[in-house]
Design an enzyme around this catalytic site. Sequence first.
Site, PDB file in Angstrom:
ATOM      1  N   LEU A  33      51.509  38.620 -19.986  1.00 49.30           N
ATOM      2  CA  LEU A  33      51.539  37.173 -20.171  1.00 49.30           C
ATOM      3  C   LEU A  33      52.559  36.739 -21.229  1.00 49.30           C
ATOM      4  O   LEU A  33      52.748  37.403 -22.240  1.00 49.30           O
ATOM      5  CB  LEU A  33      50.143  36.694 -20.588  1.00 49.30           C
ATOM      6  CG  LEU A  33      49.005  37.093 -19.629  1.00 49.30           C
ATOM      7  CD1 LEU A  33      47.672  36.602 -20.170  1.00 49.30           C
ATOM      8  CD2 LEU A  33      49.247  36.561 -18.228  1.00 49.30           C
ATOM      9  N   HIS A  37      52.695  31.501 -18.988  1.00 50.84           N
ATOM     10  CA  HIS A  37      51.274  31.652 -18.620  1.00 50.84           C
ATOM     11  C   HIS A  37      50.394  30.927 -19.641  1.00 50.84           C
ATOM     12  O   HIS A  37      49.394  30.304 -19.274  1.00 50.84           O
ATOM     13  CB  HIS A  37      50.867  33.130 -18.628  1.00 50.84           C
ATOM     14  CG  HIS A  37      51.615  33.989 -17.660  1.00 50.84           C
ATOM     15  ND1 HIS A  37      52.529  34.927 -18.050  1.00 50.84           N
ATOM     16  CD2 HIS A  37      51.564  34.056 -16.308  1.00 50.84           C
ATOM     17  CE1 HIS A  37      53.021  35.543 -16.995  1.00 50.84           C
ATOM     18  NE2 HIS A  37      52.456  35.037 -15.916  1.00 50.84           N
ATOM     19  N   LYS A 149      57.798  27.311 -11.890  1.00 45.53           N
ATOM     20  CA  LYS A 149      58.900  28.277 -11.756  1.00 45.53           C
ATOM     21  C   LYS A 149      58.851  28.922 -10.366  1.00 45.53           C
ATOM     22  O   LYS A 149      59.862  29.143  -9.733  1.00 45.53           O
ATOM     23  CB  LYS A 149      58.842  29.359 -12.829  1.00 45.53           C
ATOM     24  CG  LYS A 149      60.089  30.248 -12.755  1.00 45.53           C
ATOM     25  CD  LYS A 149      60.222  31.170 -13.920  1.00 45.53           C
ATOM     26  CE  LYS A 149      59.325  32.360 -13.792  1.00 45.53           C
ATOM     27  NZ  LYS A 149      59.727  33.275 -12.697  1.00 45.53           N
ATOM     28  N   LYS A 184      61.108  31.550 -18.743  1.00 47.55           N
ATOM     29  CA  LYS A 184      60.261  32.689 -19.137  1.00 47.55           C
ATOM     30  C   LYS A 184      59.759  33.384 -17.879  1.00 47.55           C
ATOM     31  O   LYS A 184      59.336  32.723 -16.924  1.00 47.55           O
ATOM     32  CB  LYS A 184      59.053  32.197 -19.930  1.00 47.55           C
ATOM     33  CG  LYS A 184      59.426  31.445 -21.174  1.00 47.55           C
ATOM     34  CD  LYS A 184      59.032  32.200 -22.407  1.00 47.55           C
ATOM     35  CE  LYS A 184      59.405  31.387 -23.641  1.00 47.55           C
ATOM     36  NZ  LYS A 184      59.436  32.180 -24.850  1.00 47.55           N
TER      37      LYS A 184
END
Length: 281
Positions: A33, A37, A149, A184
């Site tokens: 994570l 997240h 994303k 990310k």
Amino acid sequence: MVILKTIDEVRKQVKAWKKEGLSVGLVPTMGYLHEGHQSLIQKSVEQNDRTVVSVFVNPMQFGPNEDLESYPRDLEADAKLCQETGADIIFNPEPSEMYEEGFCSFVNMTGLPDALCGLTRPVHFKGVCTVVNKLFNIVTPDRAYFGQKDAQQLAIIMRMVKDLNMDIEIVGCPIIREADGLAKSSRNIYLTSEERQAAVVLSKAVKEGQKLIADGERNAKVILDAMKSMISAEPLADIDYVEMVNMDTMKSIDTVEGYVLCAMAVRFGKARLIDNFICNV
Ligand code: PAF
């Protein structure tokens, strides 16, 4: 916060919560994570009385030559992040718990998966829909949280929930980026330091596409060509696709109008990274 490994344990706990009239949020993840997240978990904690985070590297959504074995895993760090963010349960089943011997039922969708990532990853969305369906049946959440994303995944899950009359609110959350713009991703770990620097070109291309649209350009090819030439100028980048599609149908468009997804997948060495933007013109 507790880590539960079995479906029975999760069901028992969620039933007890529901008996008390508590609402439940689910954040499905494959672990390792990061702040992306974490933003989903935060949203769930804000909107629900209890939050379950599933950490399961789902073998069914990986193709034969993909990174199932090497996919990064760190349950200890995941537990720390979940605990600090206010989650109540991590559901971390073994593959044999999710897919018992003889497993042969799948959730498949036509249309939406036949574009973008679905073209180079033909089994991916069948695996995603099947596991997300199972997680929904196990956790029975009021709300479930997915990142923008994976915009195609988000569109597919929203459609699945609608088509199959699932009583779950799907909450889409914005892309979280590094300071230099790189989205990310757990897969950023595969990047060498050179590739990491090169990968910034993705968010630069996103900005270029957004700027052209803001300046009034409506010809999808002109926008995509500008983005592709920017990415191709980076020697470490190997384009899988850069596409503009209608957000509801995932069909390619010639003219930017309505609800549009501009998405890309680009390889940098071992890492296949995705990025996108959505606009409503
Ligand atoms: O987005 C992911 O991490 C996965 O596709 C998901 C939704 C957890 C299903 O395995």
